[in-house]
Design an enzyme around this catalytic site. Structure first.
Site: not given
Ligand code: NGQ
Ligand code: ZN
Length: 467
Positions: A280, A331
């Site tokens: 990101h 993702d």
């Molecule tokens: C994840 N997903 O780990 O799946 C994360 C969300 C977070 C994205 N960042 C959880 N798109 O970042 O705490």
């Molecule tokens: Zn992720």
């Protein structure tokens, strides 16, 4: 014995070339790639590609289990005043609580077939659901991860398994939440998990390991140092992927507790270089953009998910002007199509700058060609595997395009990638897909797609029934 394929057109490191002869060995590694070769006589028995060849695209960021919830969070719950990334995460955690080892295997197998059919030939799996629903270790600490690795092996996609280190719920070593208990490990336990996977599943051209500290919210400086030292002792220079600066709340919390923005903090405390993938990196200021570009690390951009979650817009124009490296990931798998990721990368810039062809460069005026080239090179680097180019010594991974697809039919090769990336007209122009020299997608069908789809469907029944 080498295998051989002849292609009338192929996208080589120096652009579209005519009459290309590719040879690869029994390990699926290209032995030679020759342009302007003699056209083989039909009697020579050399297979001809059904269309133009381009390298398979690496997908540098995946949470496989999230495929099963794609489309299920596109409504506003009445009780939620501000539906945002954090309310989505609560729903996602409820889903993560229910996935079983067999379930994640079935979901991953179907997902990887979708990836292959779209022309993704490598995936980096940022894998963090490690333990049973109550937080207990499985008898095999790598039980969840092994199902994902086996799913990749069955479908043929190359995988970089990145077990995730997750310890805290926020900056300042805040204790994990109840709904994060399936994710939690110490650095030693995580290294043990990787070691155990290496023991049972080995390491080879289609399977590599690295590590993924989840985010600066979920690890401390000390644990990050420990896990990197342990990884280097086991697998020197293996890839390191981390989520960073995806949300402004993370930037604010990092400033408040550490006195620096997340990307700045990481650069101040670690030697960030080309082995790193910063996933990101949406909210970077001008100084961080320069530091990231200069470091040689890959910015792991996941445009469809970032749009879906309302993250923000990465400063791609400034970053690419500084020769920063990028790769793309699907993702959360709201879309599984590298063309959508690249299109949205350019469109985010067009919409905010009110210009066209923003990410073109002086030496590459065609946006799609520039972005495909960048995503192949950066994505390949992030995998830690020799992929992403039709070149001797690299894996024999490629896409065969359908030159008669209405989106590119009759055109000069110069505009093929423009049509492939920017146009959406009916079925995908991806016809066949080869991984390690094996044709795993033939005329838009994967060899195992019917069985995998039935298993995915059964896994969904289990997952959604308990919702
Ligand atoms: C994840 N997903 O780990 O799946 C994360 C969300 C977070 C994205 N960042 C959880 N798109 O970042 O705490
Ligand atoms: Zn992720």
């Amino acid at each position: 014995m080498n295998r051989t394929l002849f292609a009338e057109h192929a996208l080589l490191p120096d652009g579209w070339r005519r009459n290309v002869l590719l040879q690869w060995d029994e390990h699926g590694v290209l032995a030679s790639v020759e342009a302007d070769a003699a056209v083989p006589a039909p009697s020579a028995g050399i297979e001809r590609a059904a269309g133009p060849l381009m390298p398979g695209m690496p997908n540098l960021h995946s949470h496989a289990f999230q495929r099963a919830m794609a489309g299920l969070t596109e409504f506003r719950a009445l009780a939620v005043a501000n539906d945002d990334f954090w309310s989505w995460r609560d729903l996602m955690y409820r889903f993560a609580a229910r996935i079983t080892p067999e379930g994640i295997g079935a979901v991953a197998r179907w997902l990887y077939i979708e990836m292959l059919k779209a022309g993704y030939t490598s995936v980096c799996e940022f894998h963090y659901v490690h333990h049973a629903a109550d937080g207990q270790r499985y008898a095999n600490v790598a039980e969840m991860a092994r199902h994902v690795v086996e799913a990749a092996g069955q479908t043929g996609i190359g995988i970089t398994m990145l077990p995730v280190l997750y310890q805290y719920s926020g900056f300042g070593a805040q204790p994990p939440r109840e709904d994060q208990r399936r994710f939690i490990n110490t650095p030693d336990a995580l290294l043990g998990l990787i070691d155990s996977l290496r023991g049972t599943h080995g390491e080879h051209a289609a399977l590599r390991y690295g590590v993924a500290p989840h985010s600066l919210r979920a690890v401390s400086g000390e644990s990050l140092r420990d896990v990197l030292a342990g990884l280097d002792a086991m697998l020197p220079r293996a890839p390191v992927h981390i989520h960073i600066a995806e949300q402004t709340a993370e930037v604010d919390a990092c400033l408040a507790t550490e006195g620096a923005r997340p990307v700045q903090w990481l650069f101040d405390n670690f030697a960030v270089d080309a082995r790193w993938c910063l996933v990101h990196a949406t909210h970077v200021d001008a100084q961080e953009t320069v530091a990231l570009a200069k470091s040689g690390a890959v910015a792991g951009l996941c445009l469809t998910t970032e749009a879906n979650l309302g993250d923000g817009v990465f400063p791609a124009h400034a970053y690419l002007a500084l020769q920063g490296r990028i790769g793309i990931g699907s993702d959360s798998h709201i879309a599984v199509d590298w063309r959508s990721e690249l299109r949205l990368l350019e469109y985010g810039q067009r919409l905010t700058r009110r210009q066209r062809n923003v990410l073109a460069a002086a030496d590459e005026p065609f946006v799609a060609d520039r972005l495909v080239g960048a995503a192949l090179a950066g994505g390949a680097l992030a995998t830690g595997r020799a992929v992403g180019a039709l070149r001797a010594g690299h894996r024999a991974d490629w896409i065969v395009l359908d030159a008669e697809h209405p989106t590119i039919a009759g055109q000069d090769p110069r505009t093929w990638l423009s049509g492939v990336v920017f146009c959406e007209h009916g079925e995908m122009p991806v016809r066949d897909v080869f991984v390690g020299g094996v044709k795993v997608v033939d005329n838009r069908r994967h060899r195992d797609e019917d069985a995998a789809r039935a298993d995915y469907r059964a896994a969904l029944d289990v997952l959604l029934d308990q919702a």
